[in-house]
Scaffold this motif. Structure first.
Motif, PDB file in Angstrom:
ATOM      1  N   TRP A   1       0.827  -1.212   0.000  1.00 47.66           N
ATOM      2  CA  TRP A   1       0.000   0.000   0.000  1.00 47.66           C
ATOM      3  C   TRP A   1       0.862   1.263   0.000  1.00 47.66           C
ATOM      4  O   TRP A   1       0.436   2.298  -0.476  1.00 47.66           O
ATOM      5  CB  TRP A   1      -1.007  -0.003   1.149  1.00 47.66           C
ATOM      6  N   VAL A   2       2.097   1.164   0.506  1.00 43.72           N
ATOM      7  CA  VAL A   2       3.013   2.306   0.411  1.00 43.72           C
ATOM      8  C   VAL A   2       3.409   2.508  -1.052  1.00 43.72           C
ATOM      9  O   VAL A   2       3.485   3.637  -1.548  1.00 43.72           O
ATOM     10  CB  VAL A   2       4.260   2.085   1.284  1.00 43.72           C
ATOM     11  N   PHE A   3       3.641   1.400  -1.751  1.00 41.24           N
ATOM     12  CA  PHE A   3       3.954   1.489  -3.181  1.00 41.24           C
ATOM     13  C   PHE A   3       2.817   2.150  -3.947  1.00 41.24           C
ATOM     14  O   PHE A   3       3.043   3.020  -4.802  1.00 41.24           O
ATOM     15  CB  PHE A   3       4.214   0.093  -3.749  1.00 41.24           C
ATOM     16  N   TYR A   4       1.585   1.744  -3.658  1.00 40.47           N
ATOM     17  CA  TYR A   4       0.441   2.339  -4.345  1.00 40.47           C
ATOM     18  C   TYR A   4       0.369   3.848  -4.108  1.00 40.47           C
ATOM     19  O   TYR A   4       0.060   4.618  -5.024  1.00 40.47           O
ATOM     20  CB  TYR A   4      -0.861   1.687  -3.877  1.00 40.47           C
TER      21      TYR A   4
ATOM     22  N   LEU B   1       3.454  -3.841  -9.787  1.00 38.43           N
ATOM     23  CA  LEU B   1       4.814  -3.327  -9.880  1.00 38.43           C
ATOM     24  C   LEU B   1       5.199  -2.968 -11.309  1.00 38.43           C
ATOM     25  O   LEU B   1       5.996  -2.048 -11.541  1.00 38.43           O
ATOM     26  CB  LEU B   1       5.797  -4.360  -9.323  1.00 38.43           C
ATOM     27  N   ASP B   2       4.646  -3.688 -12.285  1.00 38.04           N
ATOM     28  CA  ASP B   2       4.995  -3.458 -13.687  1.00 38.04           C
ATOM     29  C   ASP B   2       4.009  -2.552 -14.415  1.00 38.04           C
ATOM     30  O   ASP B   2       4.160  -2.300 -15.608  1.00 38.04           O
ATOM     31  CB  ASP B   2       5.084  -4.796 -14.429  1.00 38.04           C
ATOM     32  N   HIS B   3       3.014  -2.055 -13.679  1.00 38.82           N
ATOM     33  CA  HIS B   3       2.032  -1.152 -14.296  1.00 38.82           C
ATOM     34  C   HIS B   3       2.718   0.152 -14.712  1.00 38.82           C
ATOM     35  O   HIS B   3       3.408   0.789 -13.914  1.00 38.82           O
ATOM     36  CB  HIS B   3       0.906  -0.856 -13.296  1.00 38.82           C
ATOM     37  N   LYS B   4       2.541   0.546 -15.964  1.00 38.43           N
ATOM     38  CA  LYS B   4       3.188   1.752 -16.479  1.00 38.43           C
ATOM     39  C   LYS B   4       2.368   2.990 -16.127  1.00 38.43           C
ATOM     40  O   LYS B   4       1.140   2.968 -16.150  1.00 38.43           O
ATOM     41  CB  LYS B   4       3.356   1.644 -17.992  1.00 38.43           C
ATOM     42  N   THR B   5       3.070   4.072 -15.799  1.00 37.23           N
ATOM     43  CA  THR B   5       2.410   5.338 -15.486  1.00 37.23           C
ATOM     44  C   THR B   5       3.017   6.448 -16.335  1.00 37.23           C
ATOM     45  O   THR B   5       3.978   6.223 -17.077  1.00 37.23           O
ATOM     46  CB  THR B   5       2.573   5.688 -13.995  1.00 37.23           C
ATOM     47  N   LYS B   6       2.477   7.643 -16.185  1.00 43.60           N
ATOM     48  CA  LYS B   6       2.935   8.766 -17.014  1.00 43.60           C
ATOM     49  C   LYS B   6       4.408   9.064 -16.801  1.00 43.60           C
ATOM     50  O   LYS B   6       5.150   9.354 -17.748  1.00 43.60           O
ATOM     51  CB  LYS B   6       2.097  10.003 -16.705  1.00 43.60           C
TER      52      LYS B   6
ATOM     53  N   ARG C   1       8.508  -1.112 -17.424  1.00 44.09           N
ATOM     54  CA  ARG C   1       8.475  -2.127 -16.379  1.00 44.09           C
ATOM     55  C   ARG C   1       9.750  -2.034 -15.545  1.00 44.09           C
ATOM     56  O   ARG C   1      10.628  -1.252 -15.821  1.00 44.09           O
ATOM     57  CB  ARG C   1       8.338  -3.523 -16.996  1.00 44.09           C
ATOM     58  N   GLY C   2       9.837  -2.865 -14.532  1.00 46.22           N
ATOM     59  CA  GLY C   2      11.058  -2.864 -13.746  1.00 46.22           C
ATOM     60  C   GLY C   2      10.821  -2.867 -12.258  1.00 46.22           C
ATOM     61  O   GLY C   2      11.745  -3.104 -11.480  1.00 46.22           O
ATOM     62  N   GLY C   3       9.586  -2.585 -11.843  1.00 46.52           N
ATOM     63  CA  GLY C   3       9.278  -2.676 -10.418  1.00 46.52           C
ATOM     64  C   GLY C   3       9.958  -1.606  -9.589  1.00 46.52           C
ATOM     65  O   GLY C   3      10.078  -0.447  -9.976  1.00 46.52           O
TER      66      GLY C   3
END
Length: 312
Positions: free
Chosen positions: A197-200, A254-259, A264-266
């Motif tokens: 949840w910290v990652f999110y 972890l591999d979801h791409k964002t702006k 990928r790469g976590g």
């Protein structure tokens, strides 16, 4: 689901509230001995094990517990101690559940293969933590106005009058977030609250140009302040979490791409550096947030910078 916002008396009395209040109220938090905490945990476990509806009894236990968390104005150390005492209890076999009942069917999601409640896993704690978190987050603008049944600051509820609770949803949510970060730190990411949840929080806020574009009422707790608290208090736990284990359970996230992270790469070092730079930049934006929120964002940036520096 939580009853913290409900009108007092709307539900039947929760049988766990007296025990929870006896050990986790602000006036008692520094006076409870370890043996007394163990006895309390044994009593709670026995009550649930002997219940005709253990799943509902577990819900009542965690409802009373999380209400105590959200209303606590002092240290959360006793809450963590009670969880430790519950985890130390041996597995128990529910022995009073009618065959063919709804309780029997629901019990399957609470027990393990041997049919027992394994207390080291705190049955149903994690799922109820998620529910309460989501409710408190959604209701953090709640200002304490509710229908009253009478009292010093209220009149007869039949007349349609209301009374104002002394605390609003913003304080409940902030305390719950502080407790969650303390639990994550105490369990080193191996407990009931996952460091994911910290990652999110980092991904969904720091990897977009304009985090949380939302107007809140002046009295409300800005959501930015809570995610900054989450990052500040939980970032090191996320950094120290076994990355292979994290990837086994959360590879897609972890591999979801964002702006700002279109690859990928976590959890790479470069991604952590991006988060630190974003936090530092956001902390300098005057006029966007209140002073307290900016301070917390700055502290979160310093935590990530220290993590990267310590790992060199």
């Amino acid at each position: 689901m939580t009853t913290i916002f409900d009108i007092p008396g709307s539900y039947p009395p929760n049988p766990f509230i007296p025990t929870i209040q006896a050990f986790l109220t602000p006036t008692n938090v520094y006076s409870v001995s370890a043996p007394a905490m163990k006895d309390a945990a044994t009593h709670l476990v026995t009550t649930i094990t002997n219940s005709a509806d253990p799943p509902h009894a577990l819900w009542e236990l965690w409802d009373a517990f999380f209400t105590a968390v959200a209303t606590c104005t002092t240290s959360h150390a006793p809450h963590l101690a009670l969880l430790d005492a519950l985890r130390a209890q041996p597995p128990t076999l529910p022995n009073n559940v009618a065959e063919g009942s709804d309780a029997k069917r629901q019990l399957r999601s609470c027990v393990q293969a041997d049919g027992k409640l394994h207390w080291e896993a705190l049955p149903r704690f994690g799922s109820q933590w998620r529910d309460v978190h989501d409710v408190l987050e959604a209701w953090r603008d709640w200002d304490g106005v509710r229908v009253s049944g009478g009292g010093e600051d209220s009149s007869n509820s039949a007349s349609g009058s209301t009374s104002r609770n002394s605390e609003g949803g913003d304080k409940y949510y902030l305390r719950f977030s502080v407790f969650s970060a303390a639990l994550l730190k105490a369990t080193k990411g191996e407990g009931e609250v996952s460091p994911i949840w910290v990652f999110y929080e980092c991904r969904d806020v720091l990897e977009y140009e304009d985090p949380m574009p939302r107007q809140l009422r002046a009295h409300s707790l800005p959501l930015e302040q809570t995610w900054a608290l989450d990052v500040r208090d939980g970032a090191r736990v996320l950094w120290e979490t076994d990355q292979e284990k994290l990837r086994r359970n959360w590879a897609a996230a972890l591999d979801h791409k964002t702006k700002m992270w279109p690859r990928r790469g976590g959890l790479t070092r470069e991604r952590w550096r991006l988060w630190g730079e974003r936090l530092r930049g956001l902390s300098r934006e005057e006029g966007k947030w209140d002073v307290e929120t900016r301070v917390v964002v700055m502290e979160a940036a310093e935590v990530i910078e220290n993590i990267l520096e310590d790992s060199n």
